[in-house]
Design a protein around this motif. Sequence first.
Motif, PDB file in Angstrom:
ATOM      1  N   MET A  92       0.841  -1.183   0.000  1.00 54.35           N
ATOM      2  CA  MET A  92       0.000   0.000   0.000  1.00 54.35           C
ATOM      3  C   MET A  92       0.886   1.245   0.000  1.00 54.35           C
ATOM      4  O   MET A  92       1.854   1.325   0.761  1.00 54.35           O
ATOM      5  CB  MET A  92      -0.921  -0.010   1.224  1.00 54.35           C
ATOM      6  N   ILE A  93       0.542   2.196  -0.858  1.00 53.01           N
ATOM      7  CA  ILE A  93       1.265   3.456  -0.929  1.00 53.01           C
ATOM      8  C   ILE A  93       0.441   4.504  -0.203  1.00 53.01           C
ATOM      9  O   ILE A  93      -0.743   4.694  -0.480  1.00 53.01           O
ATOM     10  CB  ILE A  93       1.485   3.880  -2.392  1.00 53.01           C
ATOM     11  N   VAL A  94       1.075   5.190   0.748  1.00 52.51           N
ATOM     12  CA  VAL A  94       0.385   6.215   1.526  1.00 52.51           C
ATOM     13  C   VAL A  94       1.035   7.557   1.222  1.00 52.51           C
ATOM     14  O   VAL A  94       2.140   7.842   1.689  1.00 52.51           O
ATOM     15  CB  VAL A  94       0.456   5.916   3.039  1.00 52.51           C
ATOM     16  N   PHE A  95       0.351   8.365   0.434  1.00 56.01           N
ATOM     17  CA  PHE A  95       0.902   9.659   0.059  1.00 56.01           C
ATOM     18  C   PHE A  95       0.813  10.640   1.232  1.00 56.01           C
ATOM     19  O   PHE A  95       0.111  10.414   2.210  1.00 56.01           O
ATOM     20  CB  PHE A  95       0.200  10.202  -1.176  1.00 56.01           C
ATOM     21  N   SER A  96       1.530  11.743   1.115  1.00 54.91           N
ATOM     22  CA  SER A  96       1.790  12.619   2.262  1.00 54.91           C
ATOM     23  C   SER A  96       0.525  13.156   2.921  1.00 54.91           C
ATOM     24  O   SER A  96       0.449  13.229   4.151  1.00 54.91           O
ATOM     25  CB  SER A  96       2.689  13.784   1.837  1.00 54.91           C
ATOM     26  N   LYS A  97      -0.491  13.547   2.129  1.00 59.46           N
ATOM     27  CA  LYS A  97      -1.691  14.132   2.721  1.00 59.46           C
ATOM     28  C   LYS A  97      -2.376  13.154   3.666  1.00 59.46           C
ATOM     29  O   LYS A  97      -2.755  13.505   4.796  1.00 59.46           O
ATOM     30  CB  LYS A  97      -2.660  14.573   1.627  1.00 59.46           C
ATOM     31  N   VAL A  98      -2.533  11.906   3.228  1.00 60.09           N
ATOM     32  CA  VAL A  98      -3.148  10.880   4.063  1.00 60.09           C
ATOM     33  C   VAL A  98      -2.195  10.470   5.182  1.00 60.09           C
ATOM     34  O   VAL A  98      -2.616  10.270   6.325  1.00 60.09           O
ATOM     35  CB  VAL A  98      -3.542   9.652   3.222  1.00 60.09           C
ATOM     36  N   TYR A  99      -0.914  10.386   4.860  1.00 61.55           N
ATOM     37  CA  TYR A  99       0.060   9.927   5.847  1.00 61.55           C
ATOM     38  C   TYR A  99       0.092  10.835   7.069  1.00 61.55           C
ATOM     39  O   TYR A  99       0.245  10.366   8.204  1.00 61.55           O
ATOM     40  CB  TYR A  99       1.443   9.841   5.214  1.00 61.55           C
ATOM     41  N   ASN A 100      -0.053  12.130   6.853  1.00 65.48           N
ATOM     42  CA  ASN A 100      -0.061  13.067   7.985  1.00 65.48           C
ATOM     43  C   ASN A 100      -1.184  12.750   8.973  1.00 65.48           C
ATOM     44  O   ASN A 100      -1.072  13.026  10.170  1.00 65.48           O
ATOM     45  CB  ASN A 100      -0.213  14.502   7.482  1.00 65.48           C
ATOM     46  N   GLU A 101      -2.269  12.167   8.471  1.00 64.66           N
ATOM     47  CA  GLU A 101      -3.436  11.886   9.304  1.00 64.66           C
ATOM     48  C   GLU A 101      -3.374  10.522   9.977  1.00 64.66           C
ATOM     49  O   GLU A 101      -3.976  10.330  11.034  1.00 64.66           O
ATOM     50  CB  GLU A 101      -4.706  11.977   8.453  1.00 64.66           C
ATOM     51  N   VAL A 102      -2.657   9.571   9.376  1.00 64.04           N
ATOM     52  CA  VAL A 102      -2.751   8.179   9.853  1.00 64.04           C
ATOM     53  C   VAL A 102      -1.412   7.579  10.260  1.00 64.04           C
ATOM     54  O   VAL A 102      -1.341   6.382  10.549  1.00 64.04           O
ATOM     55  CB  VAL A 102      -3.404   7.282   8.770  1.00 64.04           C
ATOM     56  N   SER A 103      -0.354   8.375  10.319  1.00 64.95           N
ATOM     57  CA  SER A 103       0.982   7.819  10.561  1.00 64.95           C
ATOM     58  C   SER A 103       1.065   7.052  11.874  1.00 64.95           C
ATOM     59  O   SER A 103       1.703   5.987  11.950  1.00 64.95           O
ATOM     60  CB  SER A 103       2.034   8.932  10.534  1.00 64.95           C
ATOM     61  N   GLU A 104       0.433   7.550  12.937  1.00 64.62           N
ATOM     62  CA  GLU A 104       0.512   6.865  14.229  1.00 64.62           C
ATOM     63  C   GLU A 104      -0.185   5.516  14.188  1.00 64.62           C
ATOM     64  O   GLU A 104       0.283   4.549  14.801  1.00 64.62           O
ATOM     65  CB  GLU A 104      -0.089   7.748  15.326  1.00 64.62           C
ATOM     66  N   LEU A 105      -1.296   5.432  13.477  1.00 65.15           N
ATOM     67  CA  LEU A 105      -1.983   4.150  13.349  1.00 65.15           C
ATOM     68  C   LEU A 105      -1.117   3.135  12.607  1.00 65.15           C
ATOM     69  O   LEU A 105      -1.056   1.958  12.979  1.00 65.15           O
ATOM     70  CB  LEU A 105      -3.313   4.331  12.607  1.00 65.15           C
ATOM     71  N   LEU A 106      -0.442   3.578  11.562  1.00 63.59           N
ATOM     72  CA  LEU A 106       0.381   2.670  10.762  1.00 63.59           C
ATOM     73  C   LEU A 106       1.572   2.135  11.549  1.00 63.59           C
ATOM     74  O   LEU A 106       2.091   1.066  11.234  1.00 63.59           O
ATOM     75  CB  LEU A 106       0.878   3.385   9.502  1.00 63.59           C
ATOM     76  N   LYS A 107       1.998   2.852  12.565  1.00 65.51           N
ATOM     77  CA  LYS A 107       3.133   2.423  13.373  1.00 65.51           C
ATOM     78  C   LYS A 107       2.707   1.575  14.566  1.00 65.51           C
ATOM     79  O   LYS A 107       3.544   1.146  15.363  1.00 65.51           O
ATOM     80  CB  LYS A 107       3.913   3.644  13.862  1.00 65.51           C
ATOM     81  N   SER A 108       1.411   1.311  14.691  1.00 62.80           N
ATOM     82  CA  SER A 108       0.900   0.532  15.818  1.00 62.80           C
ATOM     83  C   SER A 108       0.790  -0.946  15.443  1.00 62.80           C
ATOM     84  O   SER A 108       1.000  -1.325  14.290  1.00 62.80           O
ATOM     85  CB  SER A 108      -0.483   1.051  16.236  1.00 62.80           C
ATOM     86  N   ASP A 109       0.461  -1.766  16.437  1.00 64.68           N
ATOM     87  CA  ASP A 109       0.247  -3.197  16.200  1.00 64.68           C
ATOM     88  C   ASP A 109      -1.240  -3.534  16.115  1.00 64.68           C
ATOM     89  O   ASP A 109      -1.607  -4.705  16.125  1.00 64.68           O
ATOM     90  CB  ASP A 109       0.870  -4.016  17.342  1.00 64.68           C
ATOM     91  N   ASP A 110      -2.079  -2.520  16.038  1.00 64.95           N
ATOM     92  CA  ASP A 110      -3.519  -2.739  16.086  1.00 64.95           C
ATOM     93  C   ASP A 110      -4.061  -3.267  14.766  1.00 64.95           C
ATOM     94  O   ASP A 110      -3.493  -3.010  13.691  1.00 64.95           O
ATOM     95  CB  ASP A 110      -4.237  -1.430  16.426  1.00 64.95           C
ATOM     96  N   ALA A 111      -5.180  -3.978  14.853  1.00 63.04           N
ATOM     97  CA  ALA A 111      -5.928  -4.362  13.663  1.00 63.04           C
ATOM     98  C   ALA A 111      -6.580  -3.108  13.096  1.00 63.04           C
ATOM     99  O   ALA A 111      -7.197  -2.332  13.823  1.00 63.04           O
ATOM    100  CB  ALA A 111      -6.985  -5.409  14.022  1.00 63.04           C
ATOM    101  N   LEU A 112      -6.444  -2.903  11.791  1.00 61.14           N
ATOM    102  CA  LEU A 112      -6.884  -1.670  11.157  1.00 61.14           C
ATOM    103  C   LEU A 112      -7.825  -1.943   9.993  1.00 61.14           C
ATOM    104  O   LEU A 112      -7.808  -3.037   9.406  1.00 61.14           O
ATOM    105  CB  LEU A 112      -5.670  -0.880  10.647  1.00 61.14           C
ATOM    106  N   LEU A 113      -8.608  -0.936   9.653  1.00 56.93           N
ATOM    107  CA  LEU A 113      -9.423  -0.966   8.447  1.00 56.93           C
ATOM    108  C   LEU A 113      -8.810   0.012   7.463  1.00 56.93           C
ATOM    109  O   LEU A 113      -8.692   1.204   7.760  1.00 56.93           O
ATOM    110  CB  LEU A 113     -10.874  -0.585   8.751  1.00 56.93           C
ATOM    111  N   PHE A 114      -8.389  -0.493   6.312  1.00 58.08           N
ATOM    112  CA  PHE A 114      -7.732   0.308   5.293  1.00 58.08           C
ATOM    113  C   PHE A 114      -8.695   0.568   4.135  1.00 58.08           C
ATOM    114  O   PHE A 114      -9.410  -0.330   3.702  1.00 58.08           O
ATOM    115  CB  PHE A 114      -6.501  -0.421   4.734  1.00 58.08           C
TER     116      PHE A 114
END
Length: 226
Positions: A92-114
Motif C-alpha cells: 500500500m502506498i500512503v501519500f503525504s496528505k493521508v500519511y499526515n493523518e494516519v501515521s501513528e496508526l500505521l506504526k501501531s500493532d492494532d488491527a486496522l481498516l484500510f
Amino acid sequence: GEWAEKQRLRLEKQALGFYISGHPLNPYKEDLGRLTTTNTAELEKTVRQSRQRMNEVSLAGVVSAFRERTLKSGKGRMAFVTLEDLHGSVEMIVFSKVYNEVSELLKSDDALLFRGIPTIEGADEEGGGNLKLRCSGVELLSDARASKTNSVNFQIPVHLASQESFKELKNILFRCRGGIPAKITITNPSVSQTTIALPDNLRVNPSEELMAKTNRLFGEKVVYLQ
C-alpha cells in the motif's frame, strides 16, 4: 496471570517476526463481512481479471512492514506499507496528505481498516505488473466495528445464568461503557427464550475487552453484535 491475546501476539511478533498462537484479526472474523468489501486474495483475483480502474475498496489487516520516505521537496513524508490479512498481503502506498493523518496508526500493532484504490503498476499487454493499493484512509478496526454496530446481545444459556455471573457481567459492562444499547437473552433451547433490554446506563462499547471478558466469564461465546 495469562497475558491478554493482544499482548501475547504483539510479543510473538516482536520476538519472532510472525504470529504463532493466533492473529490480530481473529477476534473480528465474524464481522469482516460487514466491515470490508474484499480481502487480499479476492482483490488480487478481481483486479487481474478486470484490468480496469477499480473504485475504492476496504480491507482489514495489520501492518507487517513499514518504510517511510521524506519527499524530495523536504516538506512532507510518505510511506510504503505491507498490509497483511488472513489471506495474504498487498503493498500500500500512503501519500503525504493521508500519511499526515494516519501515521501513528500505521506504526501501531492494532488491527486496522484500510481504504484505498487498487492499481496495477508496470502492467503490459500480457498482464503482469504489481498490484498496489493507494491508501485513502485508515482507522482502528475496533472503531469501525463500533460505528456499524446497532446493538449488543448477550445470549446466555439458562444453565449458565446465576446471580454471581450476572453480578460480574454488570461489572464488565460498567468497565466497557459506551454508546451502544445492550440486551440480555436467556435461552432455554427448544423451550423458550427471554430478552431483557438493559438500561441506558449499561450501554456499552463493543470492544475486544468486552467480548473477551464476557465470553471468558461464561466459558463460551455469548456476545453477538447486531
